[in-house]
Motif scaffolding. Structure first.
Motif, PDB file in Angstrom:
ATOM      1  N   PRO A  32       0.857  -1.415  -0.261  1.00 59.50           N
ATOM      2  CA  PRO A  32      -0.537  -0.264   0.295  1.00 59.50           C
ATOM      3  C   PRO A  32       0.566   1.464   0.056  1.00 59.50           C
ATOM      4  N   GLY A  33       0.753   2.037   0.126  1.00 60.26           N
ATOM      5  CA  GLY A  33       1.015   3.089  -0.816  1.00 60.26           C
ATOM      6  C   GLY A  33       1.915   3.573  -2.002  1.00 60.26           C
ATOM      7  N   THR A  34       1.911   2.667  -3.058  1.00 62.89           N
ATOM      8  CA  THR A  34       2.180   2.412  -4.144  1.00 62.89           C
ATOM      9  C   THR A  34       1.068   2.583  -5.288  1.00 62.89           C
ATOM     10  N   PRO A  35       1.488   3.998  -5.643  1.00 65.04           N
ATOM     11  CA  PRO A  35       0.257   4.911  -6.521  1.00 65.04           C
ATOM     12  C   PRO A  35      -0.244   4.265  -7.800  1.00 65.04           C
TER      13      PRO A  35
END
Lengths: 370, 638
Positions: free
Chosen positions: B467-470
């Motif tokens: 998570p946090g990976t666009p």
């Protein structure tokens, strides 16, 4: 054993989450997956409210994670274009705890139901709340097991006739808000699935709260428990039942504030506003745990009264912030970064060396692993 | 001092006058500090350069009723001038701090053995408590031993009288008297122990002083009392070149986890619930936060693994540690980790079962649970350390598999490895080279889309995207995944394919071939019999096979580190031998597995007494299978 004050600064729930550069809309949070709830399910209303309120948080979509357990409502993550995990029955708060502790840059939501959170997962729920892990828990309460086709749940009223209880259920139900307050949750709220405005307000406050937030959402199961909350929806019935809370304001409800909440003994009761002195009307204070608990007891299983809004909101250091601070404090102290640090750990205090068939004297503590 | 069994390996014996090896057992009440005493003597032996192996044994109760058989705690230590493989079958020297300790342990002392007792504890009341009709120190029941009657309690309290400390604290120091006496008998260096005592009790200098005085008093007692033969020395052991330390299995596992985090560039997250005998891994890692390690004491076993899965989803090295009952509780979550294909390290320090079983005793009875104990087809790699020091390498190897193949991996340690200790040849910097994990940050699909369940053609691993990976937002979960997209799929053909893909991924994990130690040599044909083990039976099997070979019997041995997948050459190795004997501390779980996998008979030799095989015991159990003529004479024992 001793207590250590780590002197944590007070933060908002989203303060460490990166903000979005562009304006986001509900459709940005809508995944390409077909929604498969039954027609008329209250989950649709909650999904619509969540899709529309998430953009207002102005945080990056990729830093938003929904973790769910098992049950109808736990399909929720598939329908949001964020990161998500549809996990196993009752365990979502535990999984979310590991994620929240590891990743302060994420806004972590848990979606769960009355069976998932209060029956099989009751243990994880109360511990996530008491630890005050930074997560927002949406507890969909339809007072029935839907996905397994209609058995009674831990919030069903006594005497509920279902396939598993043909002569009526026997167990006393939980009041989820009372349970959460008993676990000393730092944010406890309640909303109705069909009340978009009230639901959005409570959800937004919960998401912005730093710590574990529990929001109970009364929600209809049209297949197995149809109309269970209708008395709170129909204007004629709801007027004398629905008690909305506003922090700092006297608690009155009904047309023109016809009814109010006053103290009685250690608890509260409903009175006709005209019959009591204005000063006797209780003023809502979300920082007062005893008041919040008394308010939760006003909401009875029969729904003669139901309190909505934010019952409790207080600041308390979160488990995840404290855990990260301890690690950071230790890391800042040094000795855990380089290869030499690791070799030093492995060597310990007492070593000896064998070379060419001879035992050399103790080498002592060493980072010299060559 | 002569040892009871001096059959050592000729290749490693050093010239010299002293004994080649000695086995000492300290036994006393569970409040007498026997574990501490044994640990400290072990540290002295290690500092001296002996090879060593230890076997602590203690009751599950923290303080069982004082002076009872149930409350006896013991620590056995085997130290030698050559490489040894087990903590020793029988002690050469038994230190018994009270009648209960004597009664519970004297049966293991061979005739001619040395017995040292604290006579002050042999009161009528204490003797009655454990069912002695008379005082064994006064009758001739101990006639076959060399008995030293030492008033340890009185000598200790008298020596400490000038310090003015309380009677209880003074009496509590008698274990250091015993340690001092044994240290003199075996010419152990004493500076280390004195330094250690002063550090341990730094906040209570008067207690530190009392312990040091008690230790010196015991040492002086040996020196000035002419009743002890000695001092004698056991020369240092010549092990392969390197720097060594003494380590327990639980500590080695904890260090292996820290080293794995550093190697793969992942912060370690341990979610764990306390359980014997695994808790020390949690304790050790809780002290190592400076390495970026987070430890979370969860509300239960399920939350332990659940939080580790959550951390792994977030990009940490998720770890959970437990024993058999905890694995039972974690099974469903382990299945989730199989389904969502994330790296996860699950450590099971096995103990006697079923149910609560024998919390402080060892067993290998979770093998089939580890392999098959989940709903559905849920393959999990299984790695087993063979000794305390080997646990470090096993942890690193397990994490290699977990991160390379994106899968949960089970490590099967056990109570004997967890609490036992031995010299550990320390890794060097070059052994710890860093190979950081690379997370997926870009779309991987043919049309610029992200396919969370696309697979690396070599490993069949799916990408690890945090998570946090666009742009790579996706959902994982326990429902069946559509191949590639990872969306929910109930399609029959897709399920068939995904079940087989998950199995193929685990089956294709690269593990080293099984190495066989066959004295017949590669060219001279093979022995008829192979002894095949796994886990902590490594030492006892090695010692038993060594003894059989000294009898002139030809027997090969091999040991499995990887239980799933098995080494690719396993079947070929088994086919080379007429008889394959599999000793295990269960009712034949590996034997069952091998017979099912390879459709060939193997001979199962089993023990479930909560204790490891003794070298002599296993030698006797193996002999009938190794020597057909002998088996005709004495009958096959199983």
């Amino acid at each position: 054993m001793s207590a250590i004050d780590l002197g944590m600064p007070i933060l908002g729930g989203l303060d460490l989450v990166p903000t979005a550069e562009d304006v986001q809309k509900a459709k940005d949070f809508t995944s390409d997956q077909e929604v498969r709830w039954c027609p008329g399910c209250g989950d649709y209303a909650v999904l619509a409210a969540v899709r529309s309120f998430l953009p207002t948080l102005s945080i990056r979509r990729e830093n938003t994670v929904f973790v769910s357990g098992i049950g109808c409502s736990s399909r929720f993550p598939y329908y949001l274009d964020t990161y998500g995990m549809h996990s196993i029955h009752g365990r979502a708060p535990a999984i979310a705890t590991g994620l929240a502790v590891s990743r302060p840059d994420l806004s972590v939501f848990v979606v769960t139901g009355d069976g998932d959170a209060l029956s099989i997962g009751g243990n994880h729920l109360i511990h996530a709340l008491r630890r005050n892990v930074n997560m927002t828990i949406l507890l969909f309460n339809n007072r029935i097991y839907g996905l397994t086709k209609g058995q009674y749940s831990p919030t069903s009223e006594i005497g509920t006739v279902t396939k598993s209880t043909p002569m009526g259920s026997l167990d006393h139900p939980f009041n989820p808000v009372s349970l959460a307050l008993g676990a000393e949750a730092t944010f406890v709220g309640r909303a109705m699935d069909s009340d978009r405005k009230g639901l959005t307000a409570v959800l937004e406050a919960a998401a912005r709260h730093r710590g574990a937030s529990l929001v109970e959402i009364y929600q209809d199961c049209p297949i197995f428990n149809d109309g269970s909350f209708d008395v709170l929806r129909r204007p004629d019935d709801s007027e004398a039942r629905v008690i909305p809370l506003v922090a700092g304001r006297p608690i009155t409800f009904g047309t023109d504030g016809r009814w109010c909440v006053v103290r009685r003994g250690f608890g509260l009761q409903v009175a006709v506003t005209a019959d009591v002195a204005p000063d006797d009307v209780v003023v809502h204070d979300p920082a007062n745990l005893e008041l919040a608990f008394a308010l939760s007891r006003l909401s009875d299983q029969a729904l003669d009264h139901a309190v909505f809004g934010v019952l409790r909101q207080v600041q308390r250091p979160t488990y995840d912030d404290l855990a990260r601070a301890q690690v950071q404090q230790a890391v800042d102290g040094g000795g855990g970064e380089t290869d030499e640090d690791l070799l030093g750990l492995l060597h310990g205090k007492d070593t000896w060396t064998v070379r060419d068939g001879s035992v050399l004297p103790a080498a002592g503590a060493a980072g010299a692993g060559a | 001092m002569p040892t009871t069994d001096d059959r050592v390996d000729d290749r490693t014996v050093r010239p010299g006058a002293g004994p080649h090896r000695v086995v000492i057992r300290f036994a006393g009440d569970s409040g007498d500090g026997m574990q501490l005493t044994g640990d400290r003597f072990t540290a002295e032996a290690a500092a001296f350069g002996n090879d060593l192996a230890t076997f602590p044994s203690f009751p599950a109760e923290i303080r069982a009723p004082h002076g009872t058989l149930a409350g006896v705690s013991s620590f056995q230590l085997h130290f030698a001038d050559h490489d040894i493989l087990t903590p020793g079958d029988r002690p050469d020297v038994l230190v018994a701090m009270n009648p209960a300790a004597l009664k519970a342990n004297v049966g293991d002392l061979p005739a001619g053995g040395v017995l040292i007792v604290d006579t002050d504890e042999f009161t009528p009341r204490n003797l009655t408590k454990v069912g002695y009709d008379g005082d064994p120190l006064e009758d001739d029941s101990l006639a076959s031993y060399t008995v030293h009657r030492v008033a340890m309690t009185a000598l200790t309290t008298a020596a400490l009288a000038p310090l003015g400390i309380g009677k209880k604290d003074a009496e509590r120091s008698k274990n250091m008297f015993a340690l001092g006496l044994l240290s003199w008998m075996y010419s152990r260096p004493t500076e280390g122990t004195e330094r250690w005592l002063r550090e341990k009790f730094a906040k209570r200098p008067e207690i530190a002083e009392a312990n040091v005085v008690a230790f010196r008093t015991g040492h002086a007692y040996g020196e000035t009392t002419e009743s002890f033969a000695g001092p004698v020395a056991v020369a240092p052991a010549v092990l392969p070149d390197g720097t060594y330390r003494q380590v327990t299995g639980n500590t080695a596992l904890a260090y292996g986890i820290v080293a794995a985090g550093q190697r793969f560039g992942l912060p370690v997250f341990l979610g764990s619930y306390p359980i014997t005998p695994a808790s020390d891994i949690l304790h050790e890692l809780a002290r190592l936060k400076r390495f970026g390690v987070t430890t979370f004491q969860a509300e239960d076993e399920i939350a332990g693994i659940g939080s580790a899965i959550g951390a792994a989803y977030g990009g940490a090295l998720g770890v959970t540690t437990t024993s058999g009952p905890g694995i039972s509780l974690k099974s469903e979550a382990l299945g989730l980790a199989v389904m969502i294909e994330l790296p996860l390290l699950v450590i099971d320090v096995q103990r006697g079962g079923p149910s609560t079983g024998l919390p402080t005793k060892t067993e290998q009875s979770d093998l089939l649970q580890a392999l098959f104990g989940r709903n559905g087809e849920a393959p999990v790699p299984v790695v087993a350390p063979s000794s305390p020091a080997d646990a470090f390498d096993a942890a690193l190897d397990a994490v290699r598999i977990a991160v390379t193949y994106r899968t949960p991996v089970l490590v099967l340690s056990d109570g004997a490895i967890a609490n036992g200790s031995e010299p550990w040849r320390l890794p060097r910097a070059a052994d710890l080279a860093r190979t950081p994990v690379i997370f997926q940050t870009e779309p991987n699909g043919p049309d610029g889309e992200f396919l969370p369940y696309a697979r690396d053609p070599a490993t069949l691993a799916r990408p690890w995207t945090v998570p946090g990976t666009p742009g790579l937002e996706h959902r994982v979960g326990g429902l069946e995944k559509a191949d590639g997209t990872g969306n929910i799929s109930y399609e029959p053909d897709n399920h068939e394919r995904m079940v087989r893909l998950r199995q193929a991924k685990i089956d294709g994990i690269e593990v080293p071939d099984l190495e066989v130690d066959d004295p017949a040599g590669p060219d001279g044909g093979t022995a008829d019999v192979l002894v095949l083990g796994w886990g902590s039976t490594y030492g006892p099997i090695g010692a038993a096979v060594r003894r059989l070979r000294r009898e002139g019997l030809t027997v090969a041995r091999a040991h499995l580190r990887h239980l799933n997948p098995l080494p690719a050459n396993t079947e070929a190795v088994l086919e080379r031998y007429r008889t394959v004997v599999v000793p295990e501390m269960n009712l034949g779980q590996l034997a069952f597995l091998l017979q099912g996998r390879f459709a060939r008979p193997v001979t199962s030799v089993t023990k479930v007494a909560g204790m490891p095989f003794g070298a002599e015991e296993l030698q006797e159990l193996l002999r009938p299978h190794v020597s057909p003529s002998a088996s005709d004479l004495i009958g096959v024992r199983r």
